[in-house]
Design an enzyme around this catalytic site. Structure first.
Site, mmCIF file in Angstrom:
data_model
loop_
_atom_site.group_PDB
_atom_site.id
_atom_site.type_symbol
_atom_site.label_atom_id
_atom_site.label_comp_id
_atom_site.label_asym_id
_atom_site.label_seq_id
_atom_site.Cartn_x
_atom_site.Cartn_y
_atom_site.Cartn_z
ATOM 1 N N GLU A 1 -8.361 6.227 -13.172
ATOM 2 C CA GLU A 1 -9.535 7.031 -12.827
ATOM 3 C C GLU A 1 -9.137 8.368 -12.211
ATOM 4 O O GLU A 1 -8.142 8.464 -11.495
ATOM 5 C CB GLU A 1 -10.400 6.260 -11.821
ATOM 6 C CG GLU A 1 -10.880 4.932 -12.385
ATOM 7 C CD GLU A 1 -11.883 4.218 -11.492
ATOM 8 O OE1 GLU A 1 -12.538 3.309 -11.999
ATOM 9 O OE2 GLU A 1 -12.001 4.552 -10.310
ATOM 10 N N CYS B 1 -9.116 15.074 -8.274
ATOM 11 C CA CYS B 1 -8.317 14.024 -7.625
ATOM 12 C C CYS B 1 -7.639 13.199 -8.719
ATOM 13 O O CYS B 1 -8.315 12.592 -9.543
ATOM 14 C CB CYS B 1 -9.260 13.171 -6.788
ATOM 15 S SG CYS B 1 -8.479 11.769 -6.005
ATOM 16 N N CYS C 1 -1.980 -0.146 -7.314
ATOM 17 C CA CYS C 1 -1.157 0.316 -6.192
ATOM 18 C C CYS C 1 -0.508 -0.893 -5.522
ATOM 19 O O CYS C 1 -1.155 -1.915 -5.338
ATOM 20 C CB CYS C 1 -2.025 1.057 -5.182
ATOM 21 S SG CYS C 1 -1.086 1.753 -3.797
ATOM 22 N N CYS D 1 -3.303 -1.632 1.279
ATOM 23 C CA CYS D 1 -4.008 -1.188 2.484
ATOM 24 C C CYS D 1 -5.343 -1.930 2.525
ATOM 25 O O CYS D 1 -6.020 -2.039 1.502
ATOM 26 C CB CYS D 1 -4.243 0.319 2.468
ATOM 27 S SG CYS D 1 -2.713 1.284 2.425
ATOM 28 N N CYS E 1 -8.748 -0.329 1.147
ATOM 29 C CA CYS E 1 -8.730 0.428 -0.118
ATOM 30 C C CYS E 1 -8.938 -0.471 -1.335
ATOM 31 O O CYS E 1 -8.253 -1.489 -1.494
ATOM 32 C CB CYS E 1 -7.397 1.166 -0.236
ATOM 33 S SG CYS E 1 -7.241 2.096 -1.761
ATOM 34 N N GLY F 1 -3.017 4.764 -6.481
ATOM 35 C CA GLY F 1 -1.557 4.719 -6.402
ATOM 36 C C GLY F 1 -0.959 5.478 -5.236
ATOM 37 O O GLY F 1 -1.634 6.236 -4.548
ATOM 38 N N GLU F 2 0.321 5.253 -5.034
ATOM 39 C CA GLU F 2 1.078 5.939 -3.989
ATOM 40 C C GLU F 2 2.059 6.896 -4.675
ATOM 41 O O GLU F 2 3.069 6.465 -5.249
ATOM 42 C CB GLU F 2 1.815 4.904 -3.121
ATOM 43 C CG GLU F 2 2.871 5.473 -2.197
ATOM 44 C CD GLU F 2 2.383 6.617 -1.304
ATOM 45 O OE1 GLU F 2 1.309 6.510 -0.696
ATOM 46 O OE2 GLU F 2 3.082 7.637 -1.233
ATOM 47 N N SER G 1 -0.844 13.204 -1.312
ATOM 48 C CA SER G 1 -1.228 12.348 -0.191
ATOM 49 C C SER G 1 -0.372 11.085 -0.179
ATOM 50 O O SER G 1 -0.190 10.440 -1.203
ATOM 51 C CB SER G 1 -2.706 11.971 -0.341
ATOM 52 O OG SER G 1 -3.094 11.130 0.713
ATOM 53 N N SER H 1 -1.830 9.716 5.289
ATOM 54 C CA SER H 1 -2.897 8.776 5.623
ATOM 55 C C SER H 1 -2.533 8.071 6.921
ATOM 56 O O SER H 1 -1.742 7.135 6.921
ATOM 57 C CB SER H 1 -3.074 7.768 4.485
ATOM 58 O OG SER H 1 -3.582 8.444 3.360
ATOM 59 N N LEU H 2 -3.106 8.550 8.005
ATOM 60 C CA LEU H 2 -2.711 8.088 9.340
ATOM 61 C C LEU H 2 -3.491 6.828 9.756
ATOM 62 O O LEU H 2 -2.918 5.774 9.963
ATOM 63 C CB LEU H 2 -2.937 9.245 10.326
ATOM 64 C CG LEU H 2 -2.653 8.978 11.799
ATOM 65 C CD1 LEU H 2 -1.208 8.581 12.034
ATOM 66 C CD2 LEU H 2 -3.010 10.217 12.626
ATOM 67 N N HIS H 3 -4.761 6.983 9.919
ATOM 68 C CA HIS H 3 -5.721 5.888 10.191
ATOM 69 C C HIS H 3 -5.559 5.168 11.522
ATOM 70 O O HIS H 3 -6.517 4.569 11.994
ATOM 71 C CB HIS H 3 -5.750 4.859 9.047
ATOM 72 C CG HIS H 3 -5.921 5.497 7.698
ATOM 73 N ND1 HIS H 3 -6.783 6.539 7.468
ATOM 74 C CD2 HIS H 3 -5.303 5.275 6.512
ATOM 75 C CE1 HIS H 3 -6.708 6.921 6.212
ATOM 76 N NE2 HIS H 3 -5.815 6.182 5.607
ATOM 77 N N ASN I 1 -15.708 3.964 3.173
ATOM 78 C CA ASN I 1 -16.560 3.510 2.071
ATOM 79 C C ASN I 1 -16.350 2.018 1.883
ATOM 80 O O ASN I 1 -15.243 1.580 1.597
ATOM 81 C CB ASN I 1 -16.194 4.249 0.782
ATOM 82 C CG ASN I 1 -16.529 5.722 0.891
ATOM 83 O OD1 ASN I 1 -17.651 6.090 1.196
ATOM 84 N ND2 ASN I 1 -15.539 6.569 0.670
ATOM 85 N N CYS J 1 -13.421 8.117 -1.940
ATOM 86 C CA CYS J 1 -12.084 7.704 -1.515
ATOM 87 C C CYS J 1 -11.986 6.203 -1.427
ATOM 88 O O CYS J 1 -12.840 5.548 -0.835
ATOM 89 C CB CYS J 1 -11.793 8.219 -0.121
ATOM 90 S SG CYS J 1 -11.382 9.921 -0.062
HETATM 91 N N1 SAH Z 1 -1.578 6.277 -1.522
HETATM 92 C C1 SAH Z 1 -1.975 7.587 -1.097
HETATM 93 C C2 SAH Z 1 -3.053 8.209 -1.950
HETATM 94 C C3 SAH Z 1 -4.261 7.352 -2.308
HETATM 95 S S1 SAH Z 1 -5.439 7.043 -1.048
HETATM 96 C C4 SAH Z 1 -2.353 7.571 0.360
HETATM 97 O O1 SAH Z 1 -2.406 6.505 0.961
HETATM 98 O O2 SAH Z 1 -2.553 8.626 0.927
HETATM 99 C C5 SAH Z 1 -6.283 8.535 -0.795
HETATM 100 C C6 SAH Z 1 -7.050 8.560 0.547
HETATM 101 O O3 SAH Z 1 -8.230 7.727 0.497
HETATM 102 C C7 SAH Z 1 -6.211 8.032 1.686
HETATM 103 O O4 SAH Z 1 -6.300 8.803 2.834
HETATM 104 C C8 SAH Z 1 -6.817 6.672 1.882
HETATM 105 O O5 SAH Z 1 -6.494 6.214 3.119
HETATM 106 C C9 SAH Z 1 -8.285 6.954 1.665
HETATM 107 N N2 SAH Z 1 -9.088 5.729 1.472
HETATM 108 C C10 SAH Z 1 -8.670 4.591 0.931
HETATM 109 N N3 SAH Z 1 -9.659 3.668 0.932
HETATM 110 C C11 SAH Z 1 -10.731 4.243 1.492
HETATM 111 C C12 SAH Z 1 -12.060 3.803 1.758
HETATM 112 N N4 SAH Z 1 -12.461 2.565 1.439
HETATM 113 N N5 SAH Z 1 -12.923 4.662 2.330
HETATM 114 C C13 SAH Z 1 -12.524 5.920 2.619
HETATM 115 N N6 SAH Z 1 -11.282 6.391 2.386
HETATM 116 C C14 SAH Z 1 -10.380 5.567 1.841
#
Ligand code: SAH
Length: 366
Positions: A100, A113, A120, A124, A127, A168-169, A200, A223-225, A299, A349
């Site tokens: 996608e 994007c 992946c 996480c 995701c 993907g990463e 990213s 992607s810190l979180h 989301n 996302c």
């Molecule tokens: N693997 C890479 C790129 C893909 S994720 C990475 O981790 O950065 C792209 C972004 O979407 C990341 O910041 C990820 O944390 C965020 N993301 C993933 N799942 C999400 C969700 N359910 N709601 C909002 N953002 C999300």
């Protein structure tokens, strides 16, 4: 008598860098400038037929078309959000894998994007892509063709930015990701320059260092979180392997060498990373390097019926997110508060996953 057709399996030209094309033409005793010509046709003019490459001798065009395909992906379907005009594409690779891509129009820019893997491996907990598991790495050609095929629907130059934030990463598909960046970096390529491209990562520290060493000045998002190792590990298992501490060190070097700001992405998860101690820790961490914070409402994955932590996670409330952003701004942190774009078409996302019931398609294989 049965005559067996001598079907030669064709290689794919898309995805070769300028350097690789030079090597190829040298190998077949053609002048080096053929590489520039073919490169420009493929990545500049976006042609998908050797017949159109009218500055090449006919014999060479015939030879190339016997040996190579040009395109890598085909369009399965696309869907546009009526409210935000966000457009989601499903493409198919030659082996039949679905990926996608999403185009997000905003006031001053339009961002594409792209995906870098089918699925992946990172898992996480927040995701959707992680829930489908990992299937394969995309080639540089397959990464580029997401731009080629989606840009058909837009005016020349309308897609101004590209983010490697789809499925993907990217840094676990390092070689092909870097090759695709090298292709975008060439002047002969149409559209988007590296200054407008962001990769990213969930934090593969040694690969961030390697990306730094390529000298490509692409922008980096991390992607810190969570700023706390234990909490981060509980929602992002990769943190067990490459700790936040280790990542922060290489990110500092990256920001220094490239002169860019690191974008920290932060998905707001109720009671997990939206507390006052998170604000304090964020302000401290971000003061160590040029950076900005991208706050993203979570989301939900509930539509996918996931069990365990993934199903329990909830987004922080709107008020809480606003409070969080205001507090950080008071501490002089640059904060971007992203509105959710495209969740009505499951293109937001972390919602990219295929197959899924949310995006029904005639004859879908789910
Ligand atoms: N693997 C890479 C790129 C893909 S994720 C990475 O981790 O950065 C792209 C972004 O979407 C990341 O910041 C990820 O944390 C965020 N993301 C993933 N799942 C999400 C969700 N359910 N709601 C909002 N953002 C999300």
């Amino acid at each position: 008598m049965v005559v067996k057709e001598n079907k030669q399996i064709k290689k794919t030209l898309k995805g070769l860098t300028l350097e690789e094309l030079r090597e190829y033409f040298l190998y077949i005793d053609e002048p080096a400038f053929r590489a520039e010509q073919v490169f420009k046709w493929m990545y500049g003019d976006l042609v998908d037929d050797f017949g159109e490459m009218n500055n090449l001798p006919k014999s060479l065009r015939q030879r190339l078309s016997k040996e190579f395909n040009i395109d890598t992906l085909s369009l399965v379907t696309s869907k546009i959000s009526t409210s935000t005009k966000t457009k989601k594409y499903i493409f198919e690779t030659a082996e039949g894998n679905k990926i996608e891509s999403v185009v997000i129009p905003e006031r001053k820019r339009t961002t594409l994007c792209v995906s870098t893997q089918v699925g992946c491996p990172l898992d996480c907990k927040f995701c959707a892509t992680g829930l489908m598991g990992y299937k394969k790495n995309l080639t540089a050609g397959e990464i580029f063709d997401q731009f080629k095929l989606s840009s058909k629907d837009y005016k020349d130059g309308e897609i101004t930015n590209i983010v490697y934030m789809g499925m993907g990463e990217p840094l676990l598909n390092f070689k092909e990701t870097v090759k695709s960046l090298e292709i975008f970096a060439e002047e002969l390529t149409t559209g988007v320059s590296l200054k407008k491209i962001t990769v990213s990562t969930a934090g593969i520290a040694p690969k961030i260092k390697e990306l730094d060493e390529t000298g490509l000045n692409v922008k980096l998002a991390f992607s810190l979180h969570s700023c706390f190792e234990d909490i981060r590990s509980s929602i992002m298992p990769i943190n067990e392997k490459y700790s936040l501490k280790e990542n922060i060190e290489v990110l500092k070097d990256y920001a220094k060498r490239t002169g860019t700001r690191i974008t920290f992405e932060y998905v707001m998860l109720k009671d997990i990373n939206d507390r006052s101690e998170d604000i304090k820790a964020l302000a401290k961490l971000m003061s160590t390097m040029p950076s900005k914070l991208n706050i993203i409402p979570f989301n939900s994955l509930k539509h996918m019926n996931p069990s365990g932590l993934a199903g329990e996670l909830e987004s922080s409330s709107r008020d809480k997110i606003q409070w969080f952003a205001d507090k950080l701004r008071e501490k002089n942190i640059t904060v971007m508060l992203r509105n959710t774009q495209g969740d009505d078409i499951a293109a937001a996302c972390g919602q990219l996953a295929y197959p899924k019931t949310h995006f029904p398609r005639k004859g879908a294989d789910n």
